[in-house]
Design an enzyme around this catalytic site. Sequence first.
Site, PDB file in Angstrom:
ATOM      1  N   SER A 124       0.810  -1.065  -0.138  1.00 46.39           N
ATOM      2  CA  SER A 124       0.025   0.229  -0.148  1.00 46.39           C
ATOM      3  C   SER A 124       1.041   1.065   0.012  1.00 46.39           C
ATOM      4  CB  SER A 124      -1.075   0.105   1.154  1.00 46.39           C
ATOM      5  OG  SER A 124      -1.375   1.309   1.304  1.00 46.39           O
ATOM      6  N   TYR A 148      -1.999  -1.179  10.898  1.00 46.11           N
ATOM      7  CA  TYR A 148      -2.167  -1.726   9.667  1.00 46.11           C
ATOM      8  C   TYR A 148      -0.826  -1.317   8.853  1.00 46.11           C
ATOM      9  CZ  TYR A 148      -3.550  -1.759   4.678  1.00 46.11           C
ATOM     10  OH  TYR A 148      -3.567  -1.967   3.448  1.00 46.11           O
ATOM     11  N   LYS A 152       2.113  -3.732   6.913  1.00 50.09           N
ATOM     12  CA  LYS A 152       2.511  -3.871   5.511  1.00 50.09           C
ATOM     13  C   LYS A 152       4.228  -3.558   5.304  1.00 50.09           C
ATOM     14  CE  LYS A 152      -1.482  -4.573   3.388  1.00 50.09           C
ATOM     15  NZ  LYS A 152      -1.616  -5.826   2.691  1.00 50.09           N
TER      16      LYS A 152
HETATM   17  P1  NAD Z   1     -10.846  -7.322   1.341  1.00 49.61           P
HETATM   18  O1  NAD Z   1     -11.102  -7.239   2.771  1.00 49.61           O
HETATM   19  O2  NAD Z   1     -12.115  -6.854   0.517  1.00 49.61           O
HETATM   20  O3  NAD Z   1     -10.299  -8.664   0.890  1.00 49.61           O
HETATM   21  C1  NAD Z   1      -9.517  -9.295   1.703  1.00 49.61           C
HETATM   22  C2  NAD Z   1      -9.843 -10.898   1.765  1.00 49.61           C
HETATM   23  O4  NAD Z   1      -8.866 -11.468   2.351  1.00 49.61           O
HETATM   24  C3  NAD Z   1     -11.257 -11.111   2.242  1.00 49.61           C
HETATM   25  O5  NAD Z   1     -11.851 -11.981   1.334  1.00 49.61           O
HETATM   26  C4  NAD Z   1     -10.920 -11.926   3.381  1.00 49.61           C
HETATM   27  O6  NAD Z   1     -12.106 -12.752   3.826  1.00 49.61           O
HETATM   28  C5  NAD Z   1      -9.708 -12.621   3.207  1.00 49.61           C
HETATM   29  N1  NAD Z   1      -8.736 -12.978   4.365  1.00 49.61           N
HETATM   30  C6  NAD Z   1      -8.715 -11.979   5.533  1.00 49.61           C
HETATM   31  N2  NAD Z   1      -7.834 -12.512   6.401  1.00 49.61           N
HETATM   32  C7  NAD Z   1      -7.726 -13.932   6.071  1.00 49.61           C
HETATM   33  C8  NAD Z   1      -6.933 -15.041   6.336  1.00 49.61           C
HETATM   34  N3  NAD Z   1      -6.535 -14.889   7.526  1.00 49.61           N
HETATM   35  N4  NAD Z   1      -6.880 -16.001   5.653  1.00 49.61           N
HETATM   36  C9  NAD Z   1      -7.549 -16.346   4.413  1.00 49.61           C
HETATM   37  N5  NAD Z   1      -8.452 -15.210   3.846  1.00 49.61           N
HETATM   38  C10 NAD Z   1      -8.361 -14.011   4.720  1.00 49.61           C
HETATM   39  O7  NAD Z   1      -9.549  -6.259   1.091  1.00 49.61           O
HETATM   40  P2  NAD Z   1      -9.323  -5.763  -0.173  1.00 49.61           P
HETATM   41  O8  NAD Z   1      -9.517  -4.063  -0.324  1.00 49.61           O
HETATM   42  O9  NAD Z   1      -9.668  -6.446  -1.207  1.00 49.61           O
HETATM   43  O10 NAD Z   1      -7.596  -5.541  -0.019  1.00 49.61           O
HETATM   44  C11 NAD Z   1      -6.840  -6.589  -0.570  1.00 49.61           C
HETATM   45  C12 NAD Z   1      -5.597  -6.263  -0.203  1.00 49.61           C
HETATM   46  O11 NAD Z   1      -4.934  -5.162  -0.518  1.00 49.61           O
HETATM   47  C13 NAD Z   1      -5.265  -6.466   1.330  1.00 49.61           C
HETATM   48  O12 NAD Z   1      -4.155  -7.010   1.732  1.00 49.61           O
HETATM   49  C14 NAD Z   1      -5.315  -4.860   1.609  1.00 49.61           C
HETATM   50  O13 NAD Z   1      -4.420  -4.573   2.699  1.00 49.61           O
HETATM   51  C15 NAD Z   1      -4.421  -4.374   0.249  1.00 49.61           C
HETATM   52  N6  NAD Z   1      -4.753  -2.643   0.110  1.00 49.61           N
HETATM   53  C16 NAD Z   1      -6.017  -2.377   0.057  1.00 49.61           C
HETATM   54  C17 NAD Z   1      -6.093  -1.265  -0.421  1.00 49.61           C
HETATM   55  C18 NAD Z   1      -7.657  -0.709  -0.454  1.00 49.61           C
HETATM   56  O14 NAD Z   1      -7.813   0.682  -0.250  1.00 49.61           O
HETATM   57  N7  NAD Z   1      -8.751  -1.599  -0.643  1.00 49.61           N
HETATM   58  C19 NAD Z   1      -5.259  -0.131  -0.492  1.00 49.61           C
HETATM   59  C20 NAD Z   1      -4.061  -0.617  -0.373  1.00 49.61           C
HETATM   60  C21 NAD Z   1      -3.657  -2.175  -0.192  1.00 49.61           C
HETATM   61  N1  UFG Z   2     -12.569  10.962   3.524  1.00 48.05           N
HETATM   62  C1  UFG Z   2     -13.607  11.984   3.806  1.00 48.05           C
HETATM   63  N2  UFG Z   2     -14.804  11.457   4.438  1.00 48.05           N
HETATM   64  C2  UFG Z   2     -14.906  10.095   4.610  1.00 48.05           C
HETATM   65  C3  UFG Z   2     -13.769   8.965   4.189  1.00 48.05           C
HETATM   66  C4  UFG Z   2     -12.666   9.744   3.888  1.00 48.05           C
HETATM   67  O1  UFG Z   2     -13.505  13.288   3.848  1.00 48.05           O
HETATM   68  O2  UFG Z   2     -15.781   9.586   5.089  1.00 48.05           O
HETATM   69  C5  UFG Z   2     -11.253  11.685   2.885  1.00 48.05           C
HETATM   70  C6  UFG Z   2      -9.949  11.339   3.826  1.00 48.05           C
HETATM   71  O3  UFG Z   2      -9.950  12.342   4.918  1.00 48.05           O
HETATM   72  C7  UFG Z   2      -9.161  11.497   2.537  1.00 48.05           C
HETATM   73  C8  UFG Z   2      -9.990  10.815   1.469  1.00 48.05           C
HETATM   74  O4  UFG Z   2     -11.052  11.032   1.440  1.00 48.05           O
HETATM   75  O5  UFG Z   2      -8.496  13.005   2.177  1.00 48.05           O
HETATM   76  C9  UFG Z   2      -9.573   9.444   1.280  1.00 48.05           C
HETATM   77  O6  UFG Z   2      -9.756   8.608   2.244  1.00 48.05           O
HETATM   78  P1  UFG Z   2      -9.938   7.073   2.395  1.00 48.05           P
HETATM   79  O7  UFG Z   2     -10.119   6.645   3.655  1.00 48.05           O
HETATM   80  O8  UFG Z   2     -10.730   6.676   1.438  1.00 48.05           O
HETATM   81  O9  UFG Z   2      -8.448   6.590   1.768  1.00 48.05           O
HETATM   82  P2  UFG Z   2      -7.094   6.930   2.521  1.00 48.05           P
HETATM   83  O10 UFG Z   2      -6.193   7.606   1.661  1.00 48.05           O
HETATM   84  O11 UFG Z   2      -6.964   7.672   3.820  1.00 48.05           O
HETATM   85  O12 UFG Z   2      -6.521   5.489   2.788  1.00 48.05           O
HETATM   86  C10 UFG Z   2      -6.113   4.467   1.892  1.00 48.05           C
HETATM   87  C11 UFG Z   2      -6.535   3.128   2.391  1.00 48.05           C
HETATM   88  C12 UFG Z   2      -5.817   2.576   3.489  1.00 48.05           C
HETATM   89  C13 UFG Z   2      -4.258   2.972   2.992  1.00 48.05           C
HETATM   90  C14 UFG Z   2      -4.106   4.420   2.532  1.00 48.05           C
HETATM   91  C15 UFG Z   2      -2.844   4.717   2.160  1.00 48.05           C
HETATM   92  O13 UFG Z   2      -8.050   2.869   2.861  1.00 48.05           O
HETATM   93  O14 UFG Z   2      -5.818   1.301   3.460  1.00 48.05           O
HETATM   94  O15 UFG Z   2      -5.122   4.624   1.415  1.00 48.05           O
HETATM   95  O16 UFG Z   2      -2.324   4.012   0.998  1.00 48.05           O
HETATM   96  F1  UFG Z   2      -3.285   2.779   4.145  1.00 48.05           F
END
Ligand code: NAD
Ligand code: UFG
Length: 338
Positions: A124, A148, A152
């Site tokens: 991330s 979190y 990572k």
């Molecule tokens: P998500 O929660 O939708 O998907 C994660 C999946 O992993 C789920 O289906 C959950 O059931 C499964 N899971 C969790 N723990 C597990 C375990 N111990 N064993 C087996 N399965 C397990 O999340 P996502 O948004 O699809 O994110 C996927 C990956 O990308 C994550 O590692 C997350 O940290 C990373 N990531 C997500 C974002 C974002 O904004 N969505 C940003 C940066 C990185």
């Molecule tokens: N925001 C609002 N209102 C809300 C939610 C978000 O104003 O209800 C704003 C936040 O302050 C930020 C922007 O919208 O300025 C984006 O916020 P998000 O929570 O959607 O995303 P972030 O950038 O804070 O976080 C995301 C992922 C994290 C990751 C991070 C850095 O959710 O998992 O990017 O990669 F760690």
Amino acid sequence: MNILVTGGMGYIGSHTCIQLIEAGHTPIIFDNLYNSNAKVLDRIQQVTGTAPQFVKGDIRDKDALVKAMTEHKVDSVIHFAGLKAVGESVEKPLEYYDNNVNGTLVLVDAMRASDVHSLVFSSSATVYGDPASVPITEDFPTSATNPYGRSKLMVEECLTDFQKANPDWSITLLRYFNPVGSHQSGLLGEDPNGIPNNLMPFISQVAVGRREALSVFGNDYNTPDGTGVRDYIHVLDLADGHLSALDKVGSTPGLHVYNLGTGNGSSVLDMVKAFEQASGKSVPYTIVERRAGDIAECWADPKKATKELEWTATRTLQDMTEDTWRWQSQNPNGYSDA
Ligand code: NAD
Ligand code: UFG
């Protein structure tokens, strides 16, 4: 290729499975369904015409992983499984380190036991902490401000050390910026439990009438309109980035690190306006205090991925908002409607 997709039932994993199937690969989904719904399997089949292989299991269970990799003759692993809520990680650090860090170590140990030496890991942009400037390149210093993010970063560091000691492995760290959007069919999308932490699902739940108004976390940042600026990337572009990584470096020994972002920043108010246009609905909002730990702006320099992976994000903000609205309006309560 046969690709084990941990967390393949989740938001990013399910979209990646669609792209893998459409490119002729065979994903084997390994997920404990902690944060996902079994109906995702039907949806993937409806879109692709193929029922994906599914193993219900936990990545902390080495035997189950070895069995899945051996039985399905797995060539590579894409590792999405983990916990991802920043606020929750502050309350439950042990669960985050156990699932994300310990879970990854068990997975790599199981890969070693199964003779699978190619791994793509979901990292991330959070590993850049509060960057000194934007756009962010892969060589920027890394840091963490919450459990979190630290999980990572720890995984990145563990995998870096492991790859050094095992130079025949290909390990790719993909640093995602802000994934949003949905499959264009409206059949798959982001379905967070409870109150969404992230901006896009919150906006779409306001537009569909599930929530009254968006709280905008601060309008006094040093940005063009005072609200936070992020690099929103369509989840299918992100998914395609995994296919490019597998194709270009998945069989090349080494540690490969890439930003997956568009290179463009959008503010919270830009996102509200774009969503209103796409949906034809109004998205009322109020300005509230800044959210603790938020940074002003964050966007990628994606040139390294463009050059080395021949990948670039092509979908626009309009695609991201229109596709999200299609998913949200067809499934107002997410997969529980299915
Ligand atoms: P998500 O929660 O939708 O998907 C994660 C999946 O992993 C789920 O289906 C959950 O059931 C499964 N899971 C969790 N723990 C597990 C375990 N111990 N064993 C087996 N399965 C397990 O999340 P996502 O948004 O699809 O994110 C996927 C990956 O990308 C994550 O590692 C997350 O940290 C990373 N990531 C997500 C974002 C974002 O904004 N969505 C940003 C940066 C990185
Ligand atoms: N925001 C609002 N209102 C809300 C939610 C978000 O104003 O209800 C704003 C936040 O302050 C930020 C922007 O919208 O300025 C984006 O916020 P998000 O929570 O959607 O995303 P972030 O950038 O804070 O976080 C995301 C992922 C994290 C990751 C991070 C850095 O959710 O998992 O990017 O990669 F760690």
